[in-house]
Design a protein around this motif. Structure first.
Motif, mmCIF file in Angstrom:
data_model
loop_
_atom_site.group_PDB
_atom_site.id
_atom_site.type_symbol
_atom_site.label_atom_id
_atom_site.label_comp_id
_atom_site.label_asym_id
_atom_site.label_seq_id
_atom_site.Cartn_x
_atom_site.Cartn_y
_atom_site.Cartn_z
ATOM 1 N N LYS A 1 0.830 -1.210 0.000
ATOM 2 C CA LYS A 1 0.000 0.000 0.000
ATOM 3 C C LYS A 1 0.863 1.257 0.000
ATOM 4 C CE LYS A 1 -3.890 -2.165 2.283
ATOM 5 N NZ LYS A 1 -4.598 -2.373 3.544
ATOM 6 N N GLN A 2 1.928 1.255 0.769
ATOM 7 C CA GLN A 2 2.792 2.436 0.831
ATOM 8 C C GLN A 2 3.519 2.657 -0.489
ATOM 9 O OE1 GLN A 2 2.833 4.650 3.406
ATOM 10 N NE2 GLN A 2 3.973 5.911 1.959
ATOM 11 N N VAL A 3 3.967 1.577 -1.123
ATOM 12 C CA VAL A 3 4.632 1.697 -2.429
ATOM 13 C C VAL A 3 3.662 2.312 -3.442
ATOM 14 C CG1 VAL A 3 5.527 0.355 -4.389
ATOM 15 C CG2 VAL A 3 6.342 -0.112 -2.067
ATOM 16 N N ARG A 4 2.412 1.864 -3.420
ATOM 17 C CA ARG A 4 1.400 2.408 -4.331
ATOM 18 C C ARG A 4 1.214 3.904 -4.079
ATOM 19 N NH1 ARG A 4 -3.161 -0.274 -2.854
ATOM 20 N NH2 ARG A 4 -2.121 -2.182 -3.451
ATOM 21 N N ARG A 5 1.124 4.298 -2.803
ATOM 22 C CA ARG A 5 0.967 5.719 -2.470
ATOM 23 C C ARG A 5 2.170 6.540 -2.936
ATOM 24 N NH1 ARG A 5 -0.452 4.104 3.219
ATOM 25 N NH2 ARG A 5 -2.664 3.668 3.099
ATOM 26 N N ASP A 6 3.368 6.001 -2.703
ATOM 27 C CA ASP A 6 4.579 6.724 -3.092
ATOM 28 C C ASP A 6 4.666 6.897 -4.603
ATOM 29 O OD1 ASP A 6 5.251 6.902 -0.416
ATOM 30 O OD2 ASP A 6 6.728 5.287 -0.493
ATOM 31 N N ARG A 7 4.284 5.865 -5.350
ATOM 32 C CA ARG A 7 4.286 5.971 -6.814
ATOM 33 C C ARG A 7 3.266 7.007 -7.281
ATOM 34 N NH1 ARG A 7 7.280 2.179 -9.436
ATOM 35 N NH2 ARG A 7 7.795 0.280 -8.299
ATOM 36 N N GLN A 8 2.075 7.006 -6.679
ATOM 37 C CA GLN A 8 1.056 7.984 -7.038
ATOM 38 C C GLN A 8 1.535 9.401 -6.727
ATOM 39 O OE1 GLN A 8 -2.304 6.572 -4.788
ATOM 40 N NE2 GLN A 8 -3.122 5.404 -6.509
ATOM 41 N N ARG A 9 2.154 9.577 -5.575
ATOM 42 C CA ARG A 9 2.656 10.899 -5.204
ATOM 43 C C ARG A 9 3.663 11.390 -6.229
ATOM 44 N NH1 ARG A 9 5.221 9.908 -0.747
ATOM 45 N NH2 ARG A 9 3.339 9.734 0.482
ATOM 46 N N LYS A 10 4.551 10.510 -6.702
ATOM 47 C CA LYS A 10 5.531 10.904 -7.719
ATOM 48 C C LYS A 10 4.843 11.363 -9.000
ATOM 49 C CE LYS A 10 9.738 8.423 -6.580
ATOM 50 N NZ LYS A 10 10.739 7.473 -7.049
ATOM 51 N N VAL A 11 3.815 10.628 -9.412
ATOM 52 C CA VAL A 11 3.077 11.000 -10.623
ATOM 53 C C VAL A 11 2.389 12.335 -10.414
ATOM 54 C CG1 VAL A 11 1.100 10.404 -12.082
ATOM 55 C CG2 VAL A 11 2.764 8.647 -11.460
ATOM 56 N N PHE A 12 1.751 12.518 -9.264
ATOM 57 C CA PHE A 12 1.061 13.779 -8.993
ATOM 58 C C PHE A 12 2.038 14.942 -8.991
ATOM 59 C CE2 PHE A 12 -2.222 11.210 -6.407
ATOM 60 C CZ PHE A 12 -2.901 10.883 -7.557
ATOM 61 N N GLU A 13 3.190 14.763 -8.356
ATOM 62 C CA GLU A 13 4.185 15.828 -8.311
ATOM 63 C C GLU A 13 4.723 16.141 -9.702
ATOM 64 O OE1 GLU A 13 7.018 14.359 -5.481
ATOM 65 O OE2 GLU A 13 5.772 14.905 -3.761
ATOM 66 N N LYS A 14 4.924 15.106 -10.508
ATOM 67 C CA LYS A 14 5.472 15.290 -11.852
ATOM 68 C C LYS A 14 4.479 15.994 -12.773
ATOM 69 C CE LYS A 14 7.589 12.705 -15.632
ATOM 70 N NZ LYS A 14 7.992 11.392 -16.127
ATOM 71 N N THR A 15 3.187 15.727 -12.592
ATOM 72 C CA THR A 15 2.182 16.261 -13.502
ATOM 73 C C THR A 15 1.425 17.462 -12.944
ATOM 74 O OG1 THR A 15 0.514 14.687 -12.716
ATOM 75 C CG2 THR A 15 1.846 14.034 -14.633
ATOM 76 N N ALA A 16 1.734 17.880 -11.729
ATOM 77 C CA ALA A 16 1.025 19.021 -11.123
ATOM 78 C C ALA A 16 1.183 20.257 -12.001
ATOM 79 C CB ALA A 16 1.558 19.289 -9.727
ATOM 80 N N GLY A 17 0.066 20.876 -12.312
ATOM 81 C CA GLY A 17 0.084 22.114 -13.076
ATOM 82 C C GLY A 17 0.250 21.952 -14.567
ATOM 83 N N VAL A 18 0.252 20.717 -15.053
ATOM 84 C CA VAL A 18 0.504 20.495 -16.473
ATOM 85 C C VAL A 18 -0.580 21.115 -17.363
ATOM 86 C CG1 VAL A 18 -0.608 18.225 -16.644
ATOM 87 C CG2 VAL A 18 1.296 18.774 -18.125
ATOM 88 N N MET A 19 -1.784 21.281 -16.848
ATOM 89 C CA MET A 19 -2.877 21.834 -17.655
ATOM 90 C C MET A 19 -2.991 23.351 -17.559
ATOM 91 S SD MET A 19 -4.260 19.491 -19.413
ATOM 92 C CE MET A 19 -5.715 20.334 -19.961
ATOM 93 N N VAL A 20 -2.246 23.967 -16.670
ATOM 94 C CA VAL A 20 -2.339 25.424 -16.519
ATOM 95 C C VAL A 20 -2.035 26.107 -17.842
ATOM 96 C CG1 VAL A 20 -1.328 27.443 -15.390
ATOM 97 C CG2 VAL A 20 -1.779 25.364 -14.072
ATOM 98 N N GLY A 21 -2.951 26.976 -18.253
ATOM 99 C CA GLY A 21 -2.760 27.727 -19.490
ATOM 100 C C GLY A 21 -3.176 26.988 -20.740
ATOM 101 N N LYS A 22 -3.635 25.744 -20.613
ATOM 102 C CA LYS A 22 -4.073 24.963 -21.774
ATOM 103 C C LYS A 22 -5.563 25.174 -21.991
ATOM 104 C CE LYS A 22 -0.161 22.705 -22.425
ATOM 105 N NZ LYS A 22 0.475 21.701 -21.755
ATOM 106 N N PRO A 23 -6.038 24.979 -23.221
ATOM 107 C CA PRO A 23 -7.479 25.100 -23.479
ATOM 108 C C PRO A 23 -8.257 24.131 -22.578
ATOM 109 C CG PRO A 23 -6.262 24.928 -25.535
ATOM 110 C CD PRO A 23 -5.279 24.671 -24.413
#
Length: 82
Positions: free
Chosen positions: A37-59
């Motif tokens: 469960k912790q590994v799953r959470r850590d992987r999700q956190r990495k994805v969230f951190e990597k993709t945070a704000g990716v849509m800002v300014g996009k249509p």
């Protein structure tokens, strides 16, 4: 899934709690489930951190105020029971 023996050091109090909850001979499964469960959470956190704000300014992107207004418009159209 193949099992591999490992050595993990835990505080005595924590191990006693694990044993109390996991029951006889359930320690390994309990620890494996918790780590999984912790590994799953850590992987999700990495994805969230990597993709945070990716849509800002996009249509189609909405700032927080626009998103709130959109949600309120949607909710206003819901049928509500008295």
């Amino acid at each position: 899934m193949a099992l591999t023996r490992t050595n993990v050091t835990l505080p005595a109090e924590l191990l006693a709690e694990v044993d109390e909850l996991a029951g006889p001979r359930g320690r390994s499964r309990y620890v494996a489930d918790a780590v999984e469960k912790q590994v799953r959470r850590d992987r999700q956190r990495k994805v969230f951190e990597k993709t945070a704000g990716v849509m800002v300014g996009k249509p189609g992107w909405m700032n927080p105020d626009e998103a709130l207004a959109f949600a309120r418009r949607l909710r206003a159209g819901w049928d509500r029971e008295p």
